[in-house]
Design an enzyme around this catalytic site. Sequence first.
Site, PDB file in Angstrom:
ATOM      1  N   HIS B 211       0.623  -1.215  -0.086  1.00 37.77           N
ATOM      2  CA  HIS B 211       0.039  -0.116  -0.212  1.00 37.77           C
ATOM      3  C   HIS B 211       1.123   1.235  -0.107  1.00 37.77           C
ATOM      4  O   HIS B 211       1.788   1.543   0.782  1.00 37.77           O
ATOM      5  CB  HIS B 211      -1.014  -0.055   1.208  1.00 37.77           C
ATOM      6  N   GLU B 277      -4.660   6.660  -2.765  1.00 41.01           N
ATOM      7  CA  GLU B 277      -4.178   5.526  -2.317  1.00 41.01           C
ATOM      8  C   GLU B 277      -3.936   4.443  -3.478  1.00 41.01           C
ATOM      9  O   GLU B 277      -4.819   4.531  -4.339  1.00 41.01           O
ATOM     10  CB  GLU B 277      -5.158   4.871  -1.360  1.00 41.01           C
ATOM     11  N   GLU B 291      -8.473   4.371  -4.133  1.00 43.22           N
ATOM     12  CA  GLU B 291      -9.327   5.440  -4.125  1.00 43.22           C
ATOM     13  C   GLU B 291      -8.677   6.690  -3.367  1.00 43.22           C
ATOM     14  O   GLU B 291      -7.251   6.805  -3.060  1.00 43.22           O
ATOM     15  CB  GLU B 291     -10.319   5.035  -2.651  1.00 43.22           C
ATOM     16  N   ASN B 293      -9.024   9.686  -0.766  1.00 41.13           N
ATOM     17  CA  ASN B 293      -9.340  10.211   0.782  1.00 41.13           C
ATOM     18  C   ASN B 293      -9.499  11.669   0.467  1.00 41.13           C
ATOM     19  O   ASN B 293      -8.375  12.401   0.330  1.00 41.13           O
ATOM     20  CB  ASN B 293      -8.825   9.771   1.914  1.00 41.13           C
ATOM     21  N   ARG B 295      -9.605  13.956   2.890  1.00 42.11           N
ATOM     22  CA  ARG B 295      -9.702  14.598   4.248  1.00 42.11           C
ATOM     23  C   ARG B 295      -8.332  14.468   4.530  1.00 42.11           C
ATOM     24  O   ARG B 295      -7.407  13.817   3.959  1.00 42.11           O
ATOM     25  CB  ARG B 295     -10.440  13.723   5.225  1.00 42.11           C
ATOM     26  N   ARG B 341       0.463   3.484  15.591  1.00 41.44           N
ATOM     27  CA  ARG B 341      -0.846   3.863  15.978  1.00 41.44           C
ATOM     28  C   ARG B 341      -1.224   2.936  17.396  1.00 41.44           C
ATOM     29  O   ARG B 341      -1.017   1.787  17.330  1.00 41.44           O
ATOM     30  CB  ARG B 341      -1.852   3.302  15.201  1.00 41.44           C
TER      31      ARG B 341
END
Lengths: 78, 454
Positions: B211, B277, B291, B293, B295, B341
């Site tokens: 990714h 992405e 896709e 995004n 934001r 994260r």
Amino acid sequence: MTKQIRSPLPGTFYRKPAPDQPNFVEDNAGVKAGEVIGLVEVMKSFHEVKAEEDGNNVRFLADNEAPIMAGAVLAEMD
Amino acid sequence: MDLTGKTLFIANRGEIAVRINRAAKALGMKVAQAYSEADADMLAVRLSDDAYEVGPPQAAKSYLDIGRLLEAASQSGADAIHPGYGFLSENAEFAGAVDEAGMVFVGPAAETIALMGDKAAARAAAVRAGTPVAPGSDGRIETPADARAVADRIGFPLMIKAAAGGGGRGIRIARNQEDLERLVPQARSEAQAAFGDGGLYLERLLENARHVEVQILGDGKRAIHLFERECSLQRRRQKVWEEAPAVCLSDDQRQSICEASVKLAESVSYRGAGTLEYLFDPGAGTFAFLEMNTRVQVEHPVSEFVTGVDIVQEMIRLAFGESLSLSQNDVSRNGHAIEVRVNAEDPMNNFMPFPGVVGAMSVPDNVRFDTMLYEGYAIPPFYDSLLGKLIVHGETRADALSKLQAALAEFKIEGLKTTLPLYEMLALDPDVAADKFHTQFLENWLETHLSVPA
């Protein structure tokens, strides 16, 4: 004797597996030990709540989609 | 434009509300903060100039309630609303309603959100702009015969995707004709139930791909990129560890995907911060658009570290109609950044959520920790489990990795189970160190490396 079913986790309580499906357990129905009576959504993950013992005439104290704390009484039964 | 004294209303919570607050204050703005009944004690409320309760704990009745949010925002005298990520951040109706109420929506135009939110339309826009896509259907498939015809052309395995999905949601994998016949009707009714739109499209599945995503900024006319991020370490299609740059790319590959992303952003007159992405096939050296995004993304800090650009400040300026202050030549890469994260989940117990009360915290020096935590804070159980992001920056990837190892050894949060122990293990893993991973790597790794009690 009145028995209680408590939530093991804090979160949002659901009485049905999905919005368009029937309740796991209807009011005043009976349950067997180990039967799923609802779901608690905690941090976007879903956990089953099971009855720990057999019971009759289940009365839900928590509404569908209600916010609850850990240990909250979800339902009473005889 | 001088934004000093203007008011920004933050229609979000958690660590991103704190991050947006910091950017707004740096621009001299005043901050009004939305909060649900469960969030009265959150850090972003404490840091705000004014805070407004917008409803009960359930997000559907608070952070997703457009009427309540607009009411609170106008009460606060807000000039602009920042939606953060998640919640209403990619909701075209909300963006339009903010605009109609005479406030600035910090994001692209409602029409752009609607276009990119329809994943089949977004794919078509990518094709028009010359962005590489995986072999797939031209727009939506309407009938089982359409699906068969596309499958004959692109081959198996393929993905059946919901046009209204995104973020890994609404995807099914068909490995053969039989799967396709069985799954298309299922996927259609599920998409209808989940998204209110049963539209589907098909794409060839790339396995063992990475990714890679490109950060862009646009002012409605011109766009620039802030290079790429690598986000292959995922669990259940959720990223847990992100890096910038993606060292798996050659300079030519990097330049070509970044330029293609700018072209796509300009072709839709993009305004604000956005991310394109892609899946990258390291063997073939090819990209496939996934896709866009529209934001700010959770992992934006790694790009901020390597480019020195404050993405959240920039997106606020752009929303107020400023032109891009930077040209592409002003943007350079410096070193390597890694973000992990920190979630309130127990990695040793199948990632069981752990909402609890934060005890003593010890955060190492020389790292960035974007967080919602403070000692004594009771984490509400109603929202996602992200507590914060630990970000390190080094001269090289190896340097960043050793800084991460050192930081994790020192980092302590008492009172909670978090995913920090997972990152301690990953930071020492030879495959991770060798950059040998793809989007399925972590789930396999968890099965072999973590003893998960049954």
